[in-house]
Design a protein around this motif. Structure first.
Motif, PDB file in Angstrom:
ATOM      1  N   SER A 197      22.732  -3.850  17.330  1.00  0.00           N
ATOM      2  CA  SER A 197      23.702  -3.005  18.021  1.00  0.00           C
ATOM      3  C   SER A 197      24.391  -3.716  19.177  1.00  0.00           C
ATOM      4  O   SER A 197      23.882  -4.687  19.737  1.00  0.00           O
ATOM      5  N   MET A 198      25.542  -3.186  19.545  1.00  0.00           N
ATOM      6  CA  MET A 198      26.214  -3.590  20.780  1.00  0.00           C
ATOM      7  C   MET A 198      25.443  -3.058  21.992  1.00  0.00           C
ATOM      8  O   MET A 198      25.441  -3.680  23.050  1.00  0.00           O
ATOM      9  N   LEU A 245      22.838  -3.507  27.196  1.00  0.00           N
ATOM     10  CA  LEU A 245      21.678  -3.315  28.059  1.00  0.00           C
ATOM     11  C   LEU A 245      21.284  -4.627  28.726  1.00  0.00           C
ATOM     12  O   LEU A 245      20.958  -4.657  29.919  1.00  0.00           O
ATOM     13  N   MET A 246      21.336  -5.728  27.978  1.00  0.00           N
ATOM     14  CA  MET A 246      21.000  -7.020  28.561  1.00  0.00           C
ATOM     15  C   MET A 246      22.066  -7.462  29.557  1.00  0.00           C
ATOM     16  O   MET A 246      21.746  -8.026  30.613  1.00  0.00           O
ATOM     17  N   ARG A 247      23.343  -7.188  29.252  1.00  0.00           N
ATOM     18  CA  ARG A 247      24.415  -7.485  30.213  1.00  0.00           C
ATOM     19  C   ARG A 247      24.196  -6.698  31.513  1.00  0.00           C
ATOM     20  O   ARG A 247      24.362  -7.227  32.612  1.00  0.00           O
ATOM     21  N   ALA A 248      23.840  -5.426  31.362  1.00  0.00           N
ATOM     22  CA  ALA A 248      23.617  -4.582  32.540  1.00  0.00           C
ATOM     23  C   ALA A 248      22.397  -5.070  33.323  1.00  0.00           C
ATOM     24  O   ALA A 248      22.417  -5.101  34.562  1.00  0.00           O
ATOM     25  N   SER A 266      10.839  -6.767  22.521  1.00  0.00           N
ATOM     26  CA  SER A 266      10.019  -7.716  23.260  1.00  0.00           C
ATOM     27  C   SER A 266       9.653  -8.909  22.378  1.00  0.00           C
ATOM     28  O   SER A 266       9.235  -8.744  21.237  1.00  0.00           O
ATOM     29  N   GLY A 267       9.850 -10.107  22.929  1.00  0.00           N
ATOM     30  CA  GLY A 267       9.595 -11.339  22.183  1.00  0.00           C
ATOM     31  C   GLY A 267      10.856 -11.949  21.611  1.00  0.00           C
ATOM     32  O   GLY A 267      10.878 -13.129  21.273  1.00  0.00           O
ATOM     33  N   ASP A 268      11.915 -11.161  21.490  1.00  0.00           N
ATOM     34  CA  ASP A 268      13.205 -11.661  21.016  1.00  0.00           C
ATOM     35  C   ASP A 268      13.988 -12.283  22.170  1.00  0.00           C
ATOM     36  O   ASP A 268      13.677 -12.061  23.338  1.00  0.00           O
ATOM     37  N   THR A 269      15.002 -13.037  21.836  1.00  0.00           N
ATOM     38  CA  THR A 269      15.944 -13.564  22.808  1.00  0.00           C
ATOM     39  C   THR A 269      17.311 -12.998  22.460  1.00  0.00           C
ATOM     40  O   THR A 269      17.725 -13.037  21.301  1.00  0.00           O
ATOM     41  N   ILE A 270      17.978 -12.459  23.448  1.00  0.00           N
ATOM     42  CA  ILE A 270      19.291 -11.861  23.233  1.00  0.00           C
ATOM     43  C   ILE A 270      20.337 -12.754  23.879  1.00  0.00           C
ATOM     44  O   ILE A 270      20.289 -13.003  25.085  1.00  0.00           O
ATOM     45  N   HIS A 271      21.266 -13.228  23.083  1.00  0.00           N
ATOM     46  CA  HIS A 271      22.371 -14.020  23.610  1.00  0.00           C
ATOM     47  C   HIS A 271      23.484 -13.059  24.026  1.00  0.00           C
ATOM     48  O   HIS A 271      23.903 -12.199  23.253  1.00  0.00           O
ATOM     49  N   ILE A 272      23.947 -13.214  25.270  1.00  0.00           N
ATOM     50  CA  ILE A 272      25.049 -12.383  25.740  1.00  0.00           C
ATOM     51  C   ILE A 272      26.087 -13.258  26.428  1.00  0.00           C
ATOM     52  O   ILE A 272      25.799 -14.373  26.858  1.00  0.00           O
ATOM     53  N   ASP A 273      27.282 -12.737  26.496  1.00  0.00           N
ATOM     54  CA  ASP A 273      28.296 -13.327  27.354  1.00  0.00           C
ATOM     55  C   ASP A 273      28.728 -12.220  28.314  1.00  0.00           C
ATOM     56  O   ASP A 273      28.459 -11.049  28.100  1.00  0.00           O
ATOM     57  N   GLY A 274      29.328 -12.608  29.377  1.00  0.00           N
ATOM     58  CA  GLY A 274      29.755 -11.611  30.341  1.00  0.00           C
ATOM     59  C   GLY A 274      30.459 -12.277  31.502  1.00  0.00           C
ATOM     60  O   GLY A 274      30.416 -13.495  31.656  1.00  0.00           O
TER      61      GLY A 274
END
Length: 199
Positions: free
Chosen positions: A8-9, A14-17, A69-77
């Protein structure tokens, strides 16, 4: 439309926030040090108080990512660089950033979460947006008072609170020294703003 959370977006938002709130906390901690250097100890405490609220927001967003938990989320911002030469400048930068979170960023994130079927995340984004609006108003009021040189002689204030001991002083300006705890004028805040610093 129901969306798998891991695709999902909302997950990315959530990670950006979380990243944005974490950075805001650090910016406000740095601003508090600047306020202390300028002898504005109550404003330093307001920055720290707000930084603690930003930490709480970051924790809420991070908790909503727990199932990954345990995953890595790639984000840009895009995140602001707010190095200002004056304390009013720092307050105005904070006001601007809080406005963006309130009016644009978290509204969009919340709407996306709702569209993707994540009502708890949508609610968190929209509720925290309202808190960011309070932060915006707080920083705007403080900046206005410094810019108009009414911090120690505001037009409507006749009461002051020592933020160290709680002494209430009545008069059209803060005393140079608290008569109770002997802390300097920098510890006084207009009584009307006392609600912005709640222990």
């Amino acid at each position: 439309m129901a969306v798998n959370f891991s695709e999902s977006m909302t997950k990315e938002n959530l990670m950006r926030a979380f990243a944005g709130e974490s950075q805001a906390r650090n910016r406000y901690t740095i601003a508090a040090e600047r306020a202390e250097e300028d002898g504005m100890l109550t404003i330093a405490e307001i920055f720290r108080y707000t930084a603690d609220q930003e930490r709480a927001h970051a924790e809420r967003f991070y908790d909503l990512l727990k199932e990954l938990s345990g995953d890595t989320i790639h984000i840009d911002g895009s995140y602001p660089i707010d190095q200002q030469d004056t304390l009013p400048g720092l307050l105005r930068a904070a006001e601007h950033n809080e406005h963006e979170e309130f009016a644009d960023v978290y509204q969009a994130f919340g709407n996306t979460a709702r569209e993707e079927g994540f009502s708890e995340a949508a609610s968190a984004f929209h509720q925290i947006a309202e808190i960011e609006h309070i932060h915006e108003q707080r920083f705007a009021k403080l900046a206005e008072m410094l810019e108009s040189d009414t911090w120690y002689q505001p037009k409507a204030t006749s009461k002051w609170m020592c933020t160290n001991c709680g002494y209430i002083h009545e008069g059209n300006q803060a005393p140079p020294v608290c008569p109770v705890c002997r802390h300097a004028r920098g510890y006084f805040i207009p009584y009307e703003l006392a609600c912005y610093r709640i222990d």
